[in-house]
Motif scaffolding. Sequence first.
Motif, PDB file in Angstrom:
ATOM      1  N   VAL A 134      31.906 -27.843 -11.689  1.00 45.71           N
ATOM      2  CA  VAL A 134      31.647 -28.620 -10.475  1.00 45.71           C
ATOM      3  C   VAL A 134      32.916 -29.384 -10.130  1.00 45.71           C
ATOM      4  N   GLU A 135      33.611 -28.944  -9.084  1.00 46.87           N
ATOM      5  CA  GLU A 135      34.893 -29.559  -8.733  1.00 46.87           C
ATOM      6  C   GLU A 135      34.723 -30.758  -7.814  1.00 46.87           C
ATOM      7  N   ASP A 136      33.696 -30.757  -6.964  1.00 47.56           N
ATOM      8  CA  ASP A 136      33.488 -31.850  -6.022  1.00 47.56           C
ATOM      9  C   ASP A 136      32.893 -33.055  -6.758  1.00 47.56           C
ATOM     10  N   PRO A 137      33.586 -34.200  -6.805  1.00 46.22           N
ATOM     11  CA  PRO A 137      33.070 -35.366  -7.545  1.00 46.22           C
ATOM     12  C   PRO A 137      31.781 -35.924  -6.961  1.00 46.22           C
ATOM     13  N   THR A 138      31.591 -35.792  -5.635  1.00 50.13           N
ATOM     14  CA  THR A 138      30.356 -36.302  -5.036  1.00 50.13           C
ATOM     15  C   THR A 138      29.150 -35.479  -5.487  1.00 50.13           C
ATOM     16  N   VAL A 139      29.343 -34.168  -5.571  1.00 51.13           N
ATOM     17  CA  VAL A 139      28.263 -33.305  -6.069  1.00 51.13           C
ATOM     18  C   VAL A 139      27.950 -33.623  -7.521  1.00 51.13           C
ATOM     19  N   LEU A 140      28.987 -33.850  -8.310  1.00 50.12           N
ATOM     20  CA  LEU A 140      28.787 -34.193  -9.714  1.00 50.12           C
ATOM     21  C   LEU A 140      28.041 -35.517  -9.844  1.00 50.12           C
ATOM     22  N   GLY A 141      28.416 -36.482  -8.991  1.00 50.37           N
ATOM     23  CA  GLY A 141      27.721 -37.767  -9.018  1.00 50.37           C
ATOM     24  C   GLY A 141      26.243 -37.626  -8.703  1.00 50.37           C
ATOM     25  N   PHE A 142      25.932 -36.773  -7.712  1.00 46.16           N
ATOM     26  CA  PHE A 142      24.533 -36.547  -7.361  1.00 46.16           C
ATOM     27  C   PHE A 142      23.786 -35.856  -8.495  1.00 46.16           C
ATOM     28  N   ILE A 143      24.404 -34.860  -9.105  1.00 49.34           N
ATOM     29  CA  ILE A 143      23.757 -34.116 -10.195  1.00 49.34           C
ATOM     30  C   ILE A 143      23.478 -35.031 -11.386  1.00 49.34           C
ATOM     31  N   LEU A 144      24.487 -35.828 -11.769  1.00 47.66           N
ATOM     32  CA  LEU A 144      24.300 -36.747 -12.896  1.00 47.66           C
ATOM     33  C   LEU A 144      23.194 -37.753 -12.608  1.00 47.66           C
ATOM     34  N   GLY A 145      23.217 -38.316 -11.395  1.00 46.16           N
ATOM     35  CA  GLY A 145      22.190 -39.284 -11.028  1.00 46.16           C
ATOM     36  C   GLY A 145      20.808 -38.665 -10.977  1.00 46.16           C
ATOM     37  N   PHE A 146      20.736 -37.428 -10.441  1.00 46.53           N
ATOM     38  CA  PHE A 146      19.440 -36.758 -10.306  1.00 46.53           C
ATOM     39  C   PHE A 146      18.810 -36.493 -11.659  1.00 46.53           C
ATOM     40  N   PHE A 147      19.577 -35.897 -12.566  1.00 53.19           N
ATOM     41  CA  PHE A 147      18.999 -35.540 -13.859  1.00 53.19           C
ATOM     42  C   PHE A 147      18.736 -36.772 -14.726  1.00 53.19           C
ATOM     43  N   THR A 148      19.552 -37.815 -14.579  1.00 52.79           N
ATOM     44  CA  THR A 148      19.277 -39.057 -15.304  1.00 52.79           C
ATOM     45  C   THR A 148      17.953 -39.653 -14.854  1.00 52.79           C
ATOM     46  N   GLY A 149      17.762 -39.754 -13.545  1.00 57.74           N
ATOM     47  CA  GLY A 149      16.504 -40.291 -13.031  1.00 57.74           C
ATOM     48  C   GLY A 149      15.320 -39.414 -13.356  1.00 57.74           C
ATOM     49  N   LEU A 150      15.518 -38.087 -13.275  1.00 57.98           N
ATOM     50  CA  LEU A 150      14.420 -37.156 -13.546  1.00 57.98           C
ATOM     51  C   LEU A 150      13.965 -37.254 -14.995  1.00 57.98           C
ATOM     52  N   ILE A 151      14.908 -37.276 -15.914  1.00 55.67           N
ATOM     53  CA  ILE A 151      14.555 -37.324 -17.343  1.00 55.67           C
ATOM     54  C   ILE A 151      13.895 -38.651 -17.700  1.00 55.67           C
ATOM     55  N   MET A 152      14.490 -39.762 -17.238  1.00 53.92           N
ATOM     56  CA  MET A 152      13.937 -41.071 -17.575  1.00 53.92           C
ATOM     57  C   MET A 152      12.547 -41.271 -16.972  1.00 53.92           C
ATOM     58  N   SER A 153      12.373 -40.859 -15.725  1.00 52.90           N
ATOM     59  CA  SER A 153      11.062 -41.017 -15.086  1.00 52.90           C
ATOM     60  C   SER A 153      10.035 -40.073 -15.693  1.00 52.90           C
ATOM     61  N   ASN A 154      10.481 -38.901 -16.148  1.00 53.77           N
ATOM     62  CA  ASN A 154       9.565 -37.976 -16.812  1.00 53.77           C
ATOM     63  C   ASN A 154       9.000 -38.585 -18.087  1.00 53.77           C
ATOM     64  N   ILE A 155       9.857 -39.280 -18.825  1.00 54.39           N
ATOM     65  CA  ILE A 155       9.394 -39.956 -20.044  1.00 54.39           C
ATOM     66  C   ILE A 155       8.369 -41.025 -19.696  1.00 54.39           C
ATOM     67  N   LEU A 156       8.668 -41.801 -18.649  1.00 57.65           N
ATOM     68  CA  LEU A 156       7.740 -42.854 -18.235  1.00 57.65           C
ATOM     69  C   LEU A 156       6.431 -42.265 -17.721  1.00 57.65           C
ATOM     70  N   MET A 157       6.516 -41.234 -16.898  1.00 53.72           N
ATOM     71  CA  MET A 157       5.308 -40.638 -16.317  1.00 53.72           C
ATOM     72  C   MET A 157       4.458 -39.922 -17.370  1.00 53.72           C
ATOM     73  N   SER A 158       5.077 -39.483 -18.459  1.00 51.94           N
ATOM     74  CA  SER A 158       4.290 -38.853 -19.518  1.00 51.94           C
ATOM     75  C   SER A 158       3.337 -39.862 -20.151  1.00 51.94           C
ATOM     76  N   VAL A 159       3.752 -41.126 -20.213  1.00 57.42           N
ATOM     77  CA  VAL A 159       2.867 -42.178 -20.720  1.00 57.42           C
ATOM     78  C   VAL A 159       1.688 -42.370 -19.769  1.00 57.42           C
ATOM     79  N   VAL A 160       1.981 -42.370 -18.464  1.00 60.40           N
ATOM     80  CA  VAL A 160       0.919 -42.505 -17.465  1.00 60.40           C
ATOM     81  C   VAL A 160      -0.053 -41.322 -17.552  1.00 60.40           C
ATOM     82  N   GLY A 161       0.499 -40.112 -17.674  1.00 59.00           N
ATOM     83  CA  GLY A 161      -0.342 -38.932 -17.793  1.00 59.00           C
ATOM     84  C   GLY A 161      -1.225 -38.973 -19.020  1.00 59.00           C
ATOM     85  N   SER A 162      -0.669 -39.420 -20.147  1.00 55.23           N
ATOM     86  CA  SER A 162      -1.468 -39.542 -21.370  1.00 55.23           C
ATOM     87  C   SER A 162      -2.588 -40.554 -21.193  1.00 55.23           C
ATOM     88  N   ALA A 163      -2.286 -41.653 -20.508  1.00 58.43           N
ATOM     89  CA  ALA A 163      -3.305 -42.676 -20.272  1.00 58.43           C
ATOM     90  C   ALA A 163      -4.433 -42.132 -19.401  1.00 58.43           C
TER      91      ALA A 163
END
Length: 237
Positions: free
Chosen positions: A168-197
């Motif tokens: 990924v040569e474009d830094p803006t694309v890299l910034g979006f990808i890093l932010g997207f997967f960070t938010g997706l993974i962290m929220s998935n962990i949080l939402m798994s608790v909600v789903g279990s409840a």
Amino acid sequence: MHVTSAGVIGTWWFDPSEASSCWSSALTDSFRRATTYSFGSICFGSLLVAVVQALRAMNEHARSQEEFQMLVCLIDCLLGCIQGFIEYLNKWAYIYVGLYGYGYVDAGRNVWTLFQTKGWTTIITDNLIDNVLFMISVVIGLATGIVGLVIAVSNDGIFDGAGVEVGVEDPTVLGFILGFFTGLIMSNILMSVVGSAVNTVIVCFAESPNEFQTNHPKLSDEMRGAWRKAYPEECKY
């Protein structure tokens, strides 16, 4: 996490006084049971999935051979169905493990008998909570991706050269990808608790509706009314 969440919700359902704070005894006791007494049951359920995944990997390796391609496809389909069933059973069996400390086999048998006795197999089949929570995680991932993009645009050179290794040569694309997967993974962990409840509430509501009415009458009335509208034949409360 799934078993711990089930234990906490179960305590809140049957004895709210022990689950009345953020760091209550319900949380510590459920976590201790999940990491000690019930740990073997958790590992056994995970082992079953791992064995099927290993068999699928071996079967996938056999695809490179030209012989018996149809048989390989049939075996892969069968193993995929078995894996899906075990993962689905784990989701509900782990709730009984967290609630009562049952062994894996007993937990799976008891929770399935419960749904069949109540006639709730249709309800758990229609359970869309996992899809909804995943959509929420995607939305959160998009939001954090935009934040990463803004950071990359406003701070020139912050990601320069960082994306070369991943193509990924474009830094803006890299910034979006890093932010997207960070938010997706962290929220998935949080939402798994909600789903279990939510899944634990379904099991407890099927098994012990009277305790819910006694300990949480307002919530019980709202839940009974909503379920009567959605499932008038299955919900007899």
